[in-house]
Structure formats: C-alpha cells, structure tokens
Design a protein around this motif. Sequence first.
Motif, PDB file in Angstrom:
ATOM      1  N   HIS A 103       0.856  -1.187   0.000  1.00 15.25           N
ATOM      2  CA  HIS A 103       0.000   0.000   0.000  1.00 15.25           C
ATOM      3  C   HIS A 103       0.897   1.243   0.000  1.00 15.25           C
ATOM      4  O   HIS A 103       1.633   1.481   0.952  1.00 15.25           O
ATOM      5  CB  HIS A 103      -0.905  -0.016   1.234  1.00 15.25           C
ATOM      6  N   ILE A 104       0.853   1.984  -1.083  1.00 20.57           N
ATOM      7  CA  ILE A 104       1.624   3.227  -1.144  1.00 20.57           C
ATOM      8  C   ILE A 104       0.617   4.346  -0.886  1.00 20.57           C
ATOM      9  O   ILE A 104      -0.067   4.814  -1.798  1.00 20.57           O
ATOM     10  CB  ILE A 104       2.310   3.412  -2.525  1.00 20.57           C
ATOM     11  N   GLY A 105       0.489   4.706   0.369  1.00 23.87           N
ATOM     12  CA  GLY A 105      -0.553   5.680   0.740  1.00 23.87           C
ATOM     13  C   GLY A 105      -0.058   7.106   0.591  1.00 23.87           C
ATOM     14  O   GLY A 105       0.765   7.417  -0.268  1.00 23.87           O
ATOM     15  N   LYS A 106      -0.561   7.940   1.490  1.00 26.05           N
ATOM     16  CA  LYS A 106      -0.254   9.368   1.356  1.00 26.05           C
ATOM     17  C   LYS A 106       0.777   9.831   2.394  1.00 26.05           C
ATOM     18  O   LYS A 106       0.857  11.020   2.705  1.00 26.05           O
ATOM     19  CB  LYS A 106      -1.541  10.171   1.523  1.00 26.05           C
ATOM     20  N   ALA A 107       1.552   8.871   2.911  1.00 28.38           N
ATOM     21  CA  ALA A 107       2.562   9.234   3.908  1.00 28.38           C
ATOM     22  C   ALA A 107       3.488  10.308   3.352  1.00 28.38           C
ATOM     23  O   ALA A 107       3.880  10.254   2.181  1.00 28.38           O
ATOM     24  CB  ALA A 107       3.363   7.999   4.291  1.00 28.38           C
ATOM     25  N   LYS A 108       3.831  11.269   4.211  1.00 24.70           N
ATOM     26  CA  LYS A 108       4.688  12.372   3.738  1.00 24.70           C
ATOM     27  C   LYS A 108       6.166  12.065   3.968  1.00 24.70           C
ATOM     28  O   LYS A 108       7.029  12.550   3.274  1.00 24.70           O
ATOM     29  CB  LYS A 108       4.323  13.659   4.485  1.00 24.70           C
ATOM     30  N   LYS A 109       6.436  11.290   5.021  1.00 25.59           N
ATOM     31  CA  LYS A 109       7.842  10.955   5.312  1.00 25.59           C
ATOM     32  C   LYS A 109       7.937   9.458   5.631  1.00 25.59           C
ATOM     33  O   LYS A 109       7.253   8.976   6.538  1.00 25.59           O
ATOM     34  CB  LYS A 109       8.345  11.798   6.484  1.00 25.59           C
ATOM     35  N   VAL A 110       8.752   8.771   4.869  1.00 21.88           N
ATOM     36  CA  VAL A 110       8.770   7.304   4.959  1.00 21.88           C
ATOM     37  C   VAL A 110      10.195   6.797   5.158  1.00 21.88           C
ATOM     38  O   VAL A 110      11.147   7.324   4.579  1.00 21.88           O
ATOM     39  CB  VAL A 110       8.214   6.688   3.651  1.00 21.88           C
ATOM     40  N   ALA A 183      17.630   7.850  12.197  1.00 17.20           N
ATOM     41  CA  ALA A 183      16.622   8.517  11.352  1.00 17.20           C
ATOM     42  C   ALA A 183      15.502   9.096  12.220  1.00 17.20           C
ATOM     43  O   ALA A 183      15.066  10.232  11.999  1.00 17.20           O
ATOM     44  CB  ALA A 183      16.054   7.527  10.340  1.00 17.20           C
ATOM     45  N   ILE A 184      15.061   8.328  13.209  1.00 16.63           N
ATOM     46  CA  ILE A 184      13.951   8.811  14.058  1.00 16.63           C
ATOM     47  C   ILE A 184      14.407  10.010  14.901  1.00 16.63           C
ATOM     48  O   ILE A 184      13.651  10.967  15.098  1.00 16.63           O
ATOM     49  CB  ILE A 184      13.404   7.671  14.962  1.00 16.63           C
ATOM     50  N   ALA A 185      15.668   9.965  15.357  1.00 22.22           N
ATOM     51  CA  ALA A 185      16.176  11.096  16.162  1.00 22.22           C
ATOM     52  C   ALA A 185      16.190  12.376  15.326  1.00 22.22           C
ATOM     53  O   ALA A 185      15.863  13.459  15.821  1.00 22.22           O
ATOM     54  CB  ALA A 185      17.588  10.774  16.661  1.00 22.22           C
ATOM     55  N   ASN A 186      16.522  12.242  14.028  1.00 21.59           N
ATOM     56  CA  ASN A 186      16.585  13.428  13.161  1.00 21.59           C
ATOM     57  C   ASN A 186      15.225  13.827  12.593  1.00 21.59           C
ATOM     58  O   ASN A 186      15.039  14.960  12.166  1.00 21.59           O
ATOM     59  CB  ASN A 186      17.543  13.187  11.985  1.00 21.59           C
ATOM     60  N   HIS A 187      14.309  12.848  12.551  1.00 27.75           N
ATOM     61  CA  HIS A 187      12.995  13.105  11.924  1.00 27.75           C
ATOM     62  C   HIS A 187      11.887  12.553  12.820  1.00 27.75           C
ATOM     63  O   HIS A 187      11.392  11.445  12.578  1.00 27.75           O
ATOM     64  CB  HIS A 187      12.905  12.426  10.550  1.00 27.75           C
ATOM     65  N   PRO A 188      11.451  13.297  13.827  1.00 27.58           N
ATOM     66  CA  PRO A 188      10.392  12.775  14.697  1.00 27.58           C
ATOM     67  C   PRO A 188       9.034  12.683  13.996  1.00 27.58           C
ATOM     68  O   PRO A 188       8.088  12.132  14.567  1.00 27.58           O
ATOM     69  CB  PRO A 188      10.336  13.810  15.838  1.00 27.58           C
ATOM     70  N   ASP A 189       8.952  13.182  12.756  1.00 28.62           N
ATOM     71  CA  ASP A 189       7.673  13.191  12.029  1.00 28.62           C
ATOM     72  C   ASP A 189       7.570  12.087  10.979  1.00 28.62           C
ATOM     73  O   ASP A 189       6.785  12.197  10.028  1.00 28.62           O
ATOM     74  CB  ASP A 189       7.473  14.564  11.369  1.00 28.62           C
ATOM     75  N   ILE A 190       8.338  11.006  11.125  1.00 29.47           N
ATOM     76  CA  ILE A 190       8.211   9.899  10.161  1.00 29.47           C
ATOM     77  C   ILE A 190       6.826   9.263  10.313  1.00 29.47           C
ATOM     78  O   ILE A 190       6.402   8.935  11.418  1.00 29.47           O
ATOM     79  CB  ILE A 190       9.326   8.845  10.394  1.00 29.47           C
ATOM     80  N   ASP A 191       6.112   9.095   9.177  1.00 26.99           N
ATOM     81  CA  ASP A 191       4.744   8.552   9.220  1.00 26.99           C
ATOM     82  C   ASP A 191       4.732   7.032   9.161  1.00 26.99           C
ATOM     83  O   ASP A 191       3.828   6.389   9.693  1.00 26.99           O
ATOM     84  CB  ASP A 191       3.937   9.023   7.987  1.00 26.99           C
ATOM     85  N   GLU A 192       5.683   6.483   8.407  1.00 27.51           N
ATOM     86  CA  GLU A 192       5.582   5.046   8.135  1.00 27.51           C
ATOM     87  C   GLU A 192       6.967   4.455   7.907  1.00 27.51           C
ATOM     88  O   GLU A 192       7.874   5.141   7.422  1.00 27.51           O
ATOM     89  CB  GLU A 192       4.728   4.863   6.867  1.00 27.51           C
ATOM     90  N   CYS A 193       7.089   3.180   8.254  1.00 32.34           N
ATOM     91  CA  CYS A 193       8.357   2.474   8.033  1.00 32.34           C
ATOM     92  C   CYS A 193       8.037   1.176   7.281  1.00 32.34           C
ATOM     93  O   CYS A 193       7.028   0.525   7.574  1.00 32.34           O
ATOM     94  CB  CYS A 193       9.003   2.171   9.383  1.00 32.34           C
ATOM     95  N   ILE A 194       8.878   0.830   6.326  1.00 31.19           N
ATOM     96  CA  ILE A 194       8.772  -0.467   5.636  1.00 31.19           C
ATOM     97  C   ILE A 194      10.098  -1.159   5.884  1.00 31.19           C
ATOM     98  O   ILE A 194      11.160  -0.582   5.612  1.00 31.19           O
ATOM     99  CB  ILE A 194       8.564  -0.302   4.114  1.00 31.19           C
ATOM    100  N   ALA A 195      10.052  -2.369   6.415  1.00 30.54           N
ATOM    101  CA  ALA A 195      11.299  -3.074   6.728  1.00 30.54           C
ATOM    102  C   ALA A 195      11.266  -4.461   6.101  1.00 30.54           C
ATOM    103  O   ALA A 195      10.313  -5.222   6.309  1.00 30.54           O
ATOM    104  CB  ALA A 195      11.481  -3.168   8.237  1.00 30.54           C
ATOM    105  N   ILE A 196      12.288  -4.778   5.313  1.00 32.27           N
ATOM    106  CA  ILE A 196      12.343  -6.101   4.667  1.00 32.27           C
ATOM    107  C   ILE A 196      13.735  -6.708   4.842  1.00 32.27           C
ATOM    108  O   ILE A 196      14.755  -6.041   4.619  1.00 32.27           O
ATOM    109  CB  ILE A 196      12.009  -6.024   3.158  1.00 32.27           C
ATOM    110  N   GLY A 197      13.732  -7.972   5.240  1.00 31.68           N
ATOM    111  CA  GLY A 197      15.001  -8.676   5.430  1.00 31.68           C
ATOM    112  C   GLY A 197      14.727  -9.972   6.175  1.00 31.68           C
ATOM    113  O   GLY A 197      13.589 -10.452   6.219  1.00 31.68           O
TER     114      GLY A 197
END
Length: 297
Positions: A103-110, A183-197
Amino acid sequence: MAQANAGSGFRIVAREDYSDVTYMLEVAHPQMARAAQPGQFVIVMETEHGERIPLTIADFDRERGTITLVIQAVGKTTKEMQSNLKAGDTLFAMVGPMGIPSHIGKAKKVLCVGGGLGVAPVFPQARAFKESGAYVIGVLGFRNRDLVFWEDKFRAVCDELILCTDDGSAGIKGLVTAGIQQAIANHPDIDECIAIGPPIMMKGSAEATRPFKIKTMVSLNPVMVDGTGMCGGCRVKIGETVKFACVDGPDFDGHLVDFDDLMFRLQRYRETERQASEKFDENCRMRSIPSDAGGAT
Ligand SMILES: Cc1cc2nc3c(=O)[nH]c(=O)nc-3n(C[C@H](O)[C@H](O)[C@H](O)COP(=O)(O)OP(=O)(O)OC[C@H]3O[C@@H](n4cnc5c(N)ncnc54)[C@H](O)[C@@H]3O)c2cc1C
Ligand code: FES
C-alpha cells in the motif's frame, strides 16, 4: 496473472553477481513487467522438474519489458540456479505477479529499511513512495562493505540514505536498528516504516519503531508451496488471526506479526534442506574433478 511458459521459457537478458552468494537475473516478460506492483512476487521453476520457489520482484522496467530478481544462494535450488543460469538462458516457468501489492498511501515521510538481501525487495517501494511525493529515508544494512549492492539505485530515489554495516567497513557501524534510531532522532515526524530482510531483522526493526508508534510494514517469507492459499504452508500469525502470506500478504503490520512462530516454522525442513544442499555441493565437486584424475599411470 501472467502464466507459466508455453514451452520456450522466459529469457534471462542479464545477470550480475553482487557477491559469492548473491546474484541478479533480469528476465524478459513484458506482460509481467506491465502488471508488477511494489511488494509482489513470482513463483519460478528453473527446469521442468525443478522446485517452485517464490522470489520478490525486486524491480520492473515496463519499457524494457523485464523484471529483476535478486537471489541469494542458500540451498539446492538457488545454488543450482546460481551455477547454471546466464544471460541468454531461460527459466522454465514463472507465475505472477502474486501477492497483494504494497500500500503506497499518502505518507509524507517514509523510512525504507532493507537488511541484506531485503535491500532488493524494498527498492520498488522506496521508488513508489518517492513518486507519490513522499520524503524517503533509506536505511540499508549489510554485514560488510563487500556485500553492498544497489547503493546508487537507492541514492537516486531517496532524499537521505543511511548505510549500515555490522563491521563498520561502510557507513555507520551497527545493525539497521542503529540506522532507524538515527533517522527517528533526526525526523520525529516519520509517518511510516517499511522493513524487509531476515525475520530477526524485521522483528528488530518493528521493535525499534514501536515506542514511537510509527506504522511499520514488513514482508514475510514463510515457506510457500502452491502460492494460491490452498496448501496452508505459508500460514502466519498476525495478532489474534491466522493469515496466508501468499494471498493475504506478503506485507503485514510488523507490530502484530508473531516473528517467533515464523522463525520456528522456517526451521521445520532444515534437515531435509541441509541434505539436499550437501548432495548438490557434492555433485558439483564430482563434476569439477577431471574424469582421468588419479587414473593415469
Ligand atoms: C514471498 C517470498 C519472497 C521471496 N523473495 C526472495 C528473493 O527475492 N530472493 C531470494 O533469494 N529469496 C527469496 N525468498 C526465499 C526463497 O524462496 C528461498 O530462499 C528459496 O525457496 C530457497 O530454496 P533452496 O532450494 O535454494 O533452499 P532450501 O535449502 O530448500 O531452503 C533454504 C531456506 O529457504 C527457505 N525456503 C525453502 N523453500 C522455500 C519455499 N518454497 N518458499 C519460501 N521459502 C523457502 C527456508 O527458510 C529454508 O530454510 C522469498 C520467499 C518468499 C516467501
Ligand atoms: S503457499 Fe500454500 S497457502 Fe500460501
């Protein structure tokens, strides 16, 4: 859905090796390339009597009419493909695209996080988020500098890229979770994370985002057999429910996934897989011994 071959197979137009165990195959299939969406996968048979294995569509090029597979040689079939296949050869069968597209939604910061081989499947999602207008932060993790691949591809679609290696030979020293924390320390406004591995890496990533309540999607890799929801092989526990990754996923909410159950189920065929892999290695060794070795007097 594009079907298996009609007798002539699917032509490999390019092969590249990224390390001793990781290789890329670009396969011609215009119909599949047109239909593919980020997050989907194919089921491939190298030969008529070969095993069916699921592989993520790591990239697709609608103009060239190709899809890209990035494969890690971990057992009999993936090692066999590694040693047999080159540009110009064909895959006997390829079915897909399978699975529900991400789902590629409307997140502004990913935050797009890939660990090891998981770097490849997270690429189409990073590109799709960038195309949707999101600010994309990539976090890529490898064991060491020699295993790094697709850094340039990610730099082209990411606004920021954090490279992590276990030994510090490239980027920051540490696991992808170190990159996520940065990344979270520099960007407290992250809307969504995708993690694969690997499951353990996705579990760690989900735990790293949980305290910040960042929605985290992961792509699960249970053993798949038919890929149609019939066999139950790919059963996964998501919160209180049971899902089949082939038809209900492979993307799920990482904060709900029972990773311990997934890892336990992945172990079930280890002994048989080990025996098949050892037999393949032994056959390779026998083939590489000249037929007159040791016999001449
Ligand atoms: C949706 C999905 C996408 C995947 N994408 C990729 C990819 O892009 N690149 C890649 O290298 N690998 C991918 N995999 C894993 C890949 O399918 C397995 O590595 C492959 O099937 C191993 O086969 P083998 O005979 O070489 O090894 P085996 O020795 O048979 O197995 C080695 C390990 O691979 C896994 N595995 C084995 N058979 C299957 C199966 N039928 N389905 C799923 N996992 C299996 C198990 O964890 C097993 O322990 C994906 C798996 C899934 C479910
Ligand atoms: S692979 Fe058989 S149900 Fe998913």
